[in-house]
Scaffold this motif. Structure first.
Motif, mmCIF file in Angstrom:
data_model
loop_
_atom_site.group_PDB
_atom_site.id
_atom_site.type_symbol
_atom_site.label_atom_id
_atom_site.label_comp_id
_atom_site.label_asym_id
_atom_site.label_seq_id
_atom_site.Cartn_x
_atom_site.Cartn_y
_atom_site.Cartn_z
ATOM 1 N N ASP A 239 0.819 -1.214 0.000
ATOM 2 C CA ASP A 239 0.000 0.000 0.000
ATOM 3 C C ASP A 239 0.852 1.263 0.000
ATOM 4 N N HIS A 240 2.166 1.105 -0.058
ATOM 5 C CA HIS A 240 3.046 2.275 0.024
ATOM 6 C C HIS A 240 2.894 3.177 -1.190
ATOM 7 N N VAL A 241 2.860 2.585 -2.372
ATOM 8 C CA VAL A 241 2.689 3.339 -3.614
ATOM 9 C C VAL A 241 1.577 2.671 -4.413
ATOM 10 N N LEU A 242 0.480 3.372 -4.595
ATOM 11 C CA LEU A 242 -0.652 2.900 -5.382
ATOM 12 C C LEU A 242 -0.784 3.775 -6.634
ATOM 13 N N PRO A 243 -1.340 3.231 -7.705
ATOM 14 C CA PRO A 243 -1.313 3.974 -8.969
ATOM 15 C C PRO A 243 -2.290 5.137 -9.070
ATOM 16 N N ARG A 244 -3.388 5.104 -8.290
ATOM 17 C CA ARG A 244 -4.436 6.112 -8.457
ATOM 18 C C ARG A 244 -4.626 6.984 -7.226
ATOM 19 N N ILE A 245 -4.552 6.404 -6.059
ATOM 20 C CA ILE A 245 -4.865 7.132 -4.830
ATOM 21 C C ILE A 245 -3.646 7.193 -3.927
ATOM 22 N N SER A 246 -3.720 8.096 -2.964
ATOM 23 C CA SER A 246 -2.712 8.145 -1.913
ATOM 24 C C SER A 246 -3.174 7.266 -0.758
ATOM 25 N N PRO A 247 -2.327 6.377 -0.264
ATOM 26 C CA PRO A 247 -2.746 5.559 0.887
ATOM 27 C C PRO A 247 -2.988 6.425 2.108
ATOM 28 N N ASN A 248 -3.871 5.955 2.960
ATOM 29 C CA ASN A 248 -4.179 6.695 4.175
ATOM 30 C C ASN A 248 -2.974 6.713 5.106
ATOM 31 N N ILE A 249 -2.587 7.910 5.526
ATOM 32 C CA ILE A 249 -1.508 8.078 6.503
ATOM 33 C C ILE A 249 -2.142 8.744 7.719
ATOM 34 N N SER A 250 -2.305 7.991 8.779
ATOM 35 C CA SER A 250 -3.072 8.448 9.935
ATOM 36 C C SER A 250 -2.280 8.288 11.233
ATOM 37 N N THR A 251 -2.695 9.064 12.219
ATOM 38 C CA THR A 251 -2.213 8.837 13.580
ATOM 39 C C THR A 251 -3.090 7.782 14.240
ATOM 40 N N ASN A 252 -2.525 7.108 15.238
ATOM 41 C CA ASN A 252 -3.229 6.040 15.943
ATOM 42 C C ASN A 252 -2.863 6.083 17.415
ATOM 43 N N PRO A 253 -3.730 5.559 18.272
ATOM 44 C CA PRO A 253 -3.375 5.491 19.694
ATOM 45 C C PRO A 253 -2.093 4.701 19.899
ATOM 46 N N PRO B 63 1.309 -3.286 -7.145
ATOM 47 C CA PRO B 63 0.728 -2.803 -5.897
ATOM 48 C C PRO B 63 -0.273 -3.805 -5.333
ATOM 49 N N ALA B 64 -0.667 -3.593 -4.106
ATOM 50 C CA ALA B 64 -1.645 -4.487 -3.481
ATOM 51 C C ALA B 64 -3.074 -4.165 -3.895
ATOM 52 N N HIS B 65 -3.301 -2.985 -4.451
ATOM 53 C CA HIS B 65 -4.648 -2.578 -4.865
ATOM 54 C C HIS B 65 -4.576 -1.940 -6.250
ATOM 55 N N GLU B 66 -5.718 -1.900 -6.897
ATOM 56 C CA GLU B 66 -5.868 -1.264 -8.210
ATOM 57 C C GLU B 66 -5.120 -2.056 -9.292
ATOM 58 N N TRP B 67 -4.080 -1.505 -9.938
ATOM 59 C CA TRP B 67 -3.515 -2.165 -11.112
ATOM 60 C C TRP B 67 -2.010 -1.965 -11.189
ATOM 61 N N ARG B 68 -1.354 -2.840 -11.953
ATOM 62 C CA ARG B 68 0.087 -2.762 -12.146
ATOM 63 C C ARG B 68 0.427 -1.531 -13.008
ATOM 64 N N PHE B 69 1.651 -1.026 -12.803
ATOM 65 C CA PHE B 69 2.057 0.164 -13.554
ATOM 66 C C PHE B 69 3.569 0.238 -13.637
ATOM 67 N N THR B 70 4.052 1.141 -14.473
ATOM 68 C CA THR B 70 5.475 1.468 -14.548
ATOM 69 C C THR B 70 5.649 2.944 -14.192
ATOM 70 N N GLY B 71 6.895 3.338 -13.940
ATOM 71 C CA GLY B 71 7.179 4.733 -13.595
ATOM 72 C C GLY B 71 7.080 4.977 -12.103
ATOM 73 N N LEU B 72 7.820 4.184 -11.332
ATOM 74 C CA LEU B 72 7.762 4.304 -9.865
ATOM 75 C C LEU B 72 8.218 5.683 -9.396
ATOM 76 N N THR B 73 9.302 6.199 -9.962
ATOM 77 C CA THR B 73 9.807 7.500 -9.530
ATOM 78 C C THR B 73 8.787 8.595 -9.789
ATOM 79 N N ALA B 74 8.166 8.568 -10.959
ATOM 80 C CA ALA B 74 7.156 9.575 -11.289
ATOM 81 C C ALA B 74 5.991 9.505 -10.314
ATOM 82 N N ARG B 75 5.595 8.288 -9.954
ATOM 83 C CA ARG B 75 4.456 8.140 -9.031
ATOM 84 C C ARG B 75 4.818 8.597 -7.629
#
Length: 351
Positions: A216-230, A258-270
């Protein structure tokens, strides 16, 4: 710098059609198997199955624990000429239920070992067997500390029974640290520690084929949720942006899985695009703080732009939005852009 391009065309087409994508052999001896996530806009997690030298399979992630997920995983393995009993080991990218949920059932059926980063493994061990009511009380107290009124916090956190399954997840048998090569004979699957989404999130660099499993670190369409937690990390967004920058400096992989959505190329650009997204979000939040000085994280979430009207947010969606806002506020504070008051509920003003 190359742009980011879709390579998982069947996955992308299925996404647009709101269907589950097919099982695919993405490299000789490496398959993606979609496992559905109930009532979740992410729809499915891609479990990756590796044929191991000498026989058997290794899995990266397992899917959400429910009968439809188990059926999808077992049917997917049958479709590639294998079965659950063939699984020798499971690598977990991170502790979330859509990745770890079925791991215990896989281990019970196959005797497979489970490996994950100790930062996440320790959290799973702490959660193991914990009472749902205690978990709810902790979550409610955390949201009240971000500015929620208690009645709304109780409603958003939900019934204790809903939390029980999260505290029955499989604890890992093995630790996997940054740079370790996983015990998948015939492959060179090197762990890359990428904290932020969770403290122990791992990506995997398959050095023989050049594919990069990004979890979930790098997904092709969305930004993964980065949250605070107890009890979580003090500045998870700072951790995430630093890990993004480090991943973006790696040699370009042949393909990102990625774990979600679809495979892609261009990791640096993403990774560059994701970092720019968060900088824009930080700027928007700083403007909101200036326009509404003395606001709590809960209040400020309502002054930001979301994918739908803020008035429609409730329960889990609202919790994620508020805790994500809190993560951005913590980074602004660490940069010296905002100042939070001391006390049980911080109120922020521009520095």
């Amino acid at each position: 710098m190359t742009s980011s391009e879709i390579t998982g065309t069947a996955q992308h087409a299925a996404w647009q059609a709101r269907e589950l994508p097919p099982v695919e052999e993405v490299r000789p001896g490496l398959w993606s198997i979609p496992v559905p996530i109930p009532h979740n806009p992410l729809r499915y997690v891609s479990v990756h199955a590796f044929a191991l030298e000498g026989g058997g399979l290794g899995l990266v992630d397992c899917g959400w624990e429910h009968e439809a997920g188990w059926t999808a995983l077992t049917d997917g393995l049958t479709g590639i000429g294998a079965g659950i009993a063939d699984v020798r080991g499971v690598l977990i990218t991170h502790l979330h239920f859509d990745h770890l949920g079925l791991a215990g059932r896989v281990r019970e059926a196959s005797g497979a070992w489970i490996a994950m980063h100790p930062a996440d493994g320790d959290v799973v061990r702490q959660m193991s067997g914990r009472d749902g009511a205690a978990a709810v009380a902790t979550q409610v107290g955390f949201l009240v500390g971000l500015g929620a009124d208690r009645e709304t916090a109780v409603s958003d956190v939900g019934d204790p029974a809903r939390w029980e399954s999260f505290h029955r997840m499989a604890t890992p048998d093995r630790d996997l640290l940054d740079g370790d090569v996983a015990d998948f004979p015939g492959w060179s699957l090197r762990a890359v520690h990428t904290p932020g989404h969770t403290a122990g999130h791992l990506c995997f660099d398959e050095e023989r084929t050049g594919v990069f499993l990004s979890g979930d670190h790098v997904l092709p369409r969305i930004s993964p949720n980065i949250s605070t937690n107890p009890g979580g990390e003090a500045d998870p967004l700072r951790d995430y942006l630093a890990a993004l920058a480090a991943v973006g400096q790696r040699p370009e992989p042949a393909e990102v899985l990625p774990a979600h959505e679809w495979r892609f190329t261009g990791l640096t650009a993403r990774t560059d695009a994701l970092r720019a997204h968060h900088e824009g979000r930080l700027a928007e939040l700083l403007t909101a703080v200036r326009e509404h000085p003395g606001s709590t994280p809960w209040d400020l979430a309502g002054h930001l732009t979301w994918s739908r009207p803020w008035s429609s947010y409730e329960r889990g969606m609202r919790v994620f939005a508020v805790t994500e806002t809190d993560a951005h506020l913590r980074l602004l504070a660490s940069r010296g852009a905002v100042v939070g008051t001391a006390g049980p509920v911080p109120r922020f003003t521009a520095a």
